[in-house]
Scaffold this active site. Structure first.
Site, PDB file in Angstrom:
ATOM      1  CB  ALA A 213      36.031 -32.494 -68.604  1.00  0.00           C
TER       2      ALA A 213
ATOM      3  N   GLY B 215      29.607 -30.718 -75.512  1.00  0.00           N
ATOM      4  CA  GLY B 215      30.246 -31.969 -75.140  1.00  0.00           C
ATOM      5  C   GLY B 215      31.038 -31.897 -73.850  1.00  0.00           C
ATOM      6  CG  LEU B 216      32.889 -35.375 -72.201  1.00  0.00           C
ATOM      7  CD1 LEU B 216      33.823 -36.569 -72.150  1.00  0.00           C
ATOM      8  CD2 LEU B 216      32.176 -35.222 -70.879  1.00  0.00           C
ATOM      9  CG  HIS B 217      32.369 -27.566 -72.033  1.00  0.00           C
ATOM     10  ND1 HIS B 217      32.392 -26.711 -70.962  1.00  0.00           N
ATOM     11  CD2 HIS B 217      31.070 -27.915 -72.204  1.00  0.00           C
ATOM     12  CE1 HIS B 217      31.161 -26.532 -70.511  1.00  0.00           C
ATOM     13  NE2 HIS B 217      30.336 -27.262 -71.249  1.00  0.00           N
ATOM     14  CB  ALA B 218      36.387 -26.601 -68.809  1.00  0.00           C
TER      15      ALA B 218
END
Lengths: 227, 248
Positions: free
Chosen positions: B183, B177-180
C-alpha cells in the site's frame, strides 16, 4: 509578612508534605474516576522537587538574589520531568507561567494575584479546560476570583493567599456533583458525578500550603508546623 | 535517510511507541522515525526528559544530514510529533514551550496515533516539507469517513467526480494483498504521478485508505484515473498490483 524566595521554598516544601500526607486520598479519588495514579505521581514529583531544593541549598549562593520565579521554575521543570501523568505537564505549565510573572526577590498582593492568574492560564490553556468541567481549573479559577477580590479590598499578602486557599478548597468540594467533560474522568460520563476531582483537591492542597508558608514565617524550620 | 522531515512518536507505553515507529518506518525507509514512551520510572506514562532527548537527537541528525553549521534542518524540514493519549500530548506541548529551538523545528500533529504516523511517514518519504507532512497526519482522522463513503452502496451514483479518463480492472496476485508495504509502494508511486488515481473508489495516494480496502489475493480491483497522464497512471498502478509486489 514578606513573600520572597524563601517563602516560595517553604510553600513548595509544605506542598510536598501535604501531598505525601494526602497521597492515598488522592489516589483513591483518582481510582474512582481516573486511572488511579494521581497521589503517587504528585508525591513522586514533589519528592523530586524537594531533593532538588536540598541540592540547591547545598550549593554556594550565586551572586544574584534568588527570585520567587527561580523557585517556581525549578518546581515546573522538575514536575514535568518526574510526574509521568497528565498532572506533570499541567502543574508544570502552571508553575512555569507563574515563574514568568514572579522574577523578583519579593512579591506584593497584586503580584500574588498575577502569579495565580498565570498559573490558571497555564492549566487551562494546556488542558484546554474551562470552569465547570470537573477539573483542577475549577479550583484555580475560584482561587483567582477570590484573590482578586481580596487584593481589590487592599488585603495583605496573607489575606490574598487565605482567600485563594479557602476558595480552592470549597471549589474542590463543589466538583463532587459535577459530571466530567474533560480528562480521563470524562470517559465515565454521568458516572463521574458523586466523586471529588483529584486534580481540584490537589490544587487546594497546593494553595493551602502557600497560605501556611506565609503564616509560618521564616523562623519556622519545621514544615509540619502550624497550618 | 534522505527525507528532510522526521517523525517522533510519543506514547504512554514504550512498547507501543517502538511498535508504531517500526510500522511507520517499514513503510517509509527514507524517513527517520523514533518512538519514545513510558514514564520516568519506566512504567506507563510520559517523561519530559526522554521526549526532549529524543527531539534533540532527531534534530541533530537532521541538521547533520543537512550539513548545517547552525544545527538547523534544511528549509522545509523539521520534526512532526504524534502523541497518543492526554499526557503524551500535554508533555510534548510543555517540551516545546520550554525550549524555543525545539518549538521552532518541531510541530505536534493532532491525529490518530497509528494512522497519523503511517500517513505522515509515507508523505515524508516522498520528500514533502513539514507543513505537508503535518497536514497528512492531521488528515488521517478523516479517512474513516472517506472509506465509509467509498464503500457505501450509493457511492457510485452519488459521486460528482469527473468520469475516469482511464480505467482497468486488475486481480491481486500476492497472498497478503495490499497490506502495509505494498500500500505504501502504491501510494508513493501515485503521489509521484500527476494524475488523480482511485482504487475501488478510494484515493490511491492515501496509504491508509488503500490498507483499509483489505484487498487480499484474488480480489478484483478497479483502478481509475483522471487528469494529466491518466492512462499512463492507470497502467503503472495496474502493473504494480499485477506484479504482486515481489511477493509472488
Amino acid at each position: 509578612m514578606t513573600l520572597d524566595a524563601d517563602w516560595a521554598e517553604r510553600w513548595v516544601r509544605r506542598t510536598a508534605v501535604a501531598v505525601a500526607d494526602a497521597r492515598d486520598e488522592l489516589t483513591e479519588l483518582d481510582r474512582q474516576i481516573g486511572d488511579g495514579d494521581h497521589g503517587e505521581n504528585m508525591d513522586r514529583g514533589f519528592r523530586a522537587v524537594v531533593a532538588r531544593l536540598d541540592d540547591a541549598a547545598a550549593q554556594p549562593a550565586g551572586a544574584d538574589e534568588r527570585t520567587v520565579g527561580d523557585v517556581l521554575k525549578l518546581v515546573a521543570t522538575t514536575l514535568m520531568s518526574t510526574v509521568g501523568g497528565a498532572s506533570g505537564p499541567l502543574y508544570g505549565t502552571a508553575y512555569l507561567r507563574a515563574a514568568k510573572v514572579s522574577g523578583r526577590p519579593q512579591i506584593d498582593p497584586p503580584a500574588v494575584v498575577a502569579v495565580l492568574e498565570a498559573a490558571l492560564e497555564g492549566v487551562s490553556s494546556r488542558g484546554k479546560a474551562t470552569v465547570g468541567e470537573k477539573t483542577m481549573v475549577d479550583a484555580w479559577q475560584a482561587a483567582v476570583d477570590a484573590a482578586e477580590a481580596a487584593a481589590a479590598d487592599a488585603g495583605s499578602e496573607v489575606d490574598v493567599l487565605r482567600a485563594a486557599a479557602e476558595a480552592a478548597d470549597k471549589a474542590a468540594t463543589a466538583t463532587i456533583p459535577m459530571v466530567a467533560t474533560k480528562g480521563r474522568a470524562s470517559y465515565l460520563g454521568e458516572r463521574s458525578a458523586g466523586h471529588e476531582d483529584p486534580g481540584a483537591r490537589s490544587t487546594a492542597l497546593v494553595l493551602g500550603a502557600a497560605l501556611a508558608a506565609a503564616l509560618s514565617g521564616p523562623a519556622s524550620a519545621d514544615p509540619r508546623g502550624a497550618a | 535517510m534522505t527525507a528532510r522531515v522526521a517523525l517522533v512518536l510519543v506514547s504512554h507505553s514504550a512498547e507501543l511507541a517502538r511498535g508504531a515507529a517500526e510500522l511507520a518506518g517499514q513503510m517509509a525507509p527514507d524517513v527517520l522515525v523514533r518512538g519514545v514512551g513510558g514514564g520516568p520510572d519506566g512504567g506507563l506514562g510520559t517523561s519530559l526528559d526522554a521526549i526532549q532527548e529524543t527531539l534533540e537527537e532527531v534534530l541533530a541528525t537532521l541538521a547533520e544530514a543537512a550539513g548545517a553549521a547552525d544545527g538547523a534542518p534544511v528549509a522545509g524540514g523539521g520534526v512532526v510529533v504524534l502523541g497518543d493519549l492526554g499526557s503524551s500530548v500535554l508533555t510534548v506541548e510543555a517540551a516545546l514551550e520550554l525550549d524555543d529551538t525545539l518549538a521552532e523545528h518541531a510541530v505536534l500533529a493532532r491525529a490518530p496515533f497509528v494512522e497519523g504516523a503511517v500517513a505522515a511517514a509515507v508523505t515524508a518519504h516522498g520528500g514533502a516539507d513539514r507543513d505537508a507532512v503535518l497536514a497528512s497526519a492531521n488528515a488521517s482522522v478523516g479517512m474513516f469517513a472517506a472509506i465509509g463513503a467509498a464503500q457505501s452502496p450509493e457511492a457510485g451514483e452519488a459521486t460528482s467526480a469527473p468520469p475516469a479518463e482511464g480505467s482497468r480492472t486488475v486481480t491481486v496476485r500476492n497472498p497478503l494483498g495490499l497490506h502495509a508495504r505494498p500500500a505504501a509502494l502504491v501510494s508513493r508511486k501515485v503521489a509521484e504521478l500527476g494524475a488523480s488515481v482511485t482504487i475501488d473508489g478510494v484515493d490511491a495516494s492515501s496509504v491508509l485508505q488503500l490498507m483499509a480496502l483489505g484487498a487480499t489475493k484474488g480480489r478484483e480491483l478497479r483502478v481509475e484515473a483522471t487528469g494529466d497522464g491518466a492512462a499512463e497512471a492507470v497502467r503503472t498502478v495496474a502493473e504494480m498490483i499485477e506484479a504482486g509486489f515481489g511477493e509472488v
